[in-house]
Design an enzyme around this catalytic site. Structure first.
Site, short mmCIF file in Angstrom:
data_model
loop_
_atom_site.label_atom_id
_atom_site.label_comp_id
_atom_site.label_asym_id
_atom_site.label_seq_id
_atom_site.Cartn_x
_atom_site.Cartn_y
_atom_site.Cartn_z
N THR A 188 0.83 -1.19 0.00
CA THR A 188 0.00 0.00 0.00
C THR A 188 0.87 1.25 0.00
OG1 THR A 188 -1.72 -1.19 1.20
CG2 THR A 188 -1.85 1.20 1.23
N CYS A 271 -4.59 -6.10 7.16
CA CYS A 271 -4.34 -4.68 7.39
C CYS A 271 -4.68 -4.30 8.84
CB CYS A 271 -5.17 -3.84 6.43
SG CYS A 271 -4.90 -2.06 6.60
#
Length: 342
Positions: A188, A271
């Site tokens: 990310t 995450c």
């Protein structure tokens, strides 16, 4: 003439624009040298390499002809698709079929679907559809089998198929064969398309896009769809989705399955960001087994490509639960599980 008249704040004189423009950064433009033309024209910071008399943008015809018809970057968001998503006119018939058999608190979606099939088997319409070629020969049966979701009727011309009444078996799905290949994990804010192109040059075999939020994709946000773009050099490419609910994740999986070119779809269950975790997504799904199961089963039911899952060793410090979850994820239909060792 400018239709805005004196209210216009833009500069229409090219000579005045170039006089006020900062000096070029170099003598050569990499886009012009590679593709034979630069789409930025006079605004390019290397404009002197491809600007001729009268500030006209030059084109290397022989070089540009080599790239005609070649799509370098795929998986873009068209204006038509964006309008369909924003006006909620995109048909999610496969996802809605799965979600209808998923009442709140259902422990096992697969069992519910099987029981639904057993009840419907006694209906004459289902018996006609199950006859195969005999039922398929009737155009009315084909049109009725499309469901009440408003899906477009199948054309009655051309070769006859049973794709509307025959589902893809698990053994017929495309396999994810990456044994012995180097997999560049999705990163990310870092693993964008230019970075992945560099990694491909240095030997990466499998690449994956950055984490994309499924709700933003369903809303047609251009910035989120940019994370799905694929360069033509990425021969094995996947996208990673983040979400917390079976309806949005299943619909997003069907959307991507029908609109982009992808080799696998990955679910981010690792995450730890608070913004994601507090909404029930990311690694929070590891503690919500029912939702987790419904998401994996739902997405797997609408995808024609393999489904993979990324998890962590655990949610709490020094409490590992990955070894307990991985066997169950395989039963739910995932093709591969990757573990983040933190």
């Amino acid at each position: 003439p400018c239709r805005f008249g004196p209210r216009c704040r833009f500069l229409h004189d090219v000579s005045r624009y170039l006089a006020a423009k900062p000096a070029d950064l170099g003598q050569r433009c990499v886009l012009f040298d590679t593709f034979g033309r630069c789409p930025y024209g006079v605004t390019c910071r290397f404009g002197r390499a491809h600007l001729g008399d009268g500030h006209q943008n030059l084109v290397n015809a022989s070089l540009a002809r080599q790239w005609e018809g070649k799509l370098l970057v795929r998986n873009g968001l068209s204006k038509e698709l964006q309008q369909q998503l924003r006006k909620r006119k995109f048909s999610f018939h496969k996802a809605e079929e799965f979600l209808r058999g998923l009442p709140e608190g259902a422990p096992n979606p697969e069992a519910l679907q099987n029981s639904r099939g057993a009840e419907d088997a006694s209906k004459p319409e289902v018996l006609q559809n199950s006859r195969g070629a005999e039922g398929a020969a009737n155009p009315e049966v084909l049109q009725n089998s499309q469901g009440a979701e408003g899906a477009a009727s199948m054309p009655t011309l051309g070769p006859l198929t049973d794709e509307d009444i025959t589902k893809l078996r698990p053994c017929e799905k495309k396999k994810l064969e990456i044994q012995g290949k180097l997999y560049l994990a999705p990163l990310t804010t870092c693993g964008n398309l230019p970075f992945r192109r560099i990694c491909k040059r240095f030997g990466a075999d499998v690449t994956c896009g950055e984490m994309a939020v499924c709700t933003n994709l369903l809303q047609g946000q251009s910035s989120e769809w940019a994370l799905l773009k694929r360069h033509h050099t990425e021969d094995i490419f996947g996208v990673q989705l983040e979400g917390a609910f079976p309806d949005t994740m299943t619909k997003c999986a069907e959307l991507l399955n029908r609109t982009i070119e992808v080799d696998f779809v990955d679910i981010n269950v690792g995450c730890p960001i608070d913004l994601v975790y507090k909404k029930g997504g990311g690694c929070a799904l590891m503690t919500r087994s029912n939702k987790f199961e419904q998401i994996v089963r739902g997405m797997n039911s609408v995808l024609d490509v393999p489904l993979t899952v990324k998890i962590r060793t655990g949610v709490q410090e020094k409490v590992n639960v990955a070894h307990k979850i991985i066997p169950r994820i395989r039963e739910w239909g995932a093709s591969m599980v990757t573990v983040r060792g933190q």
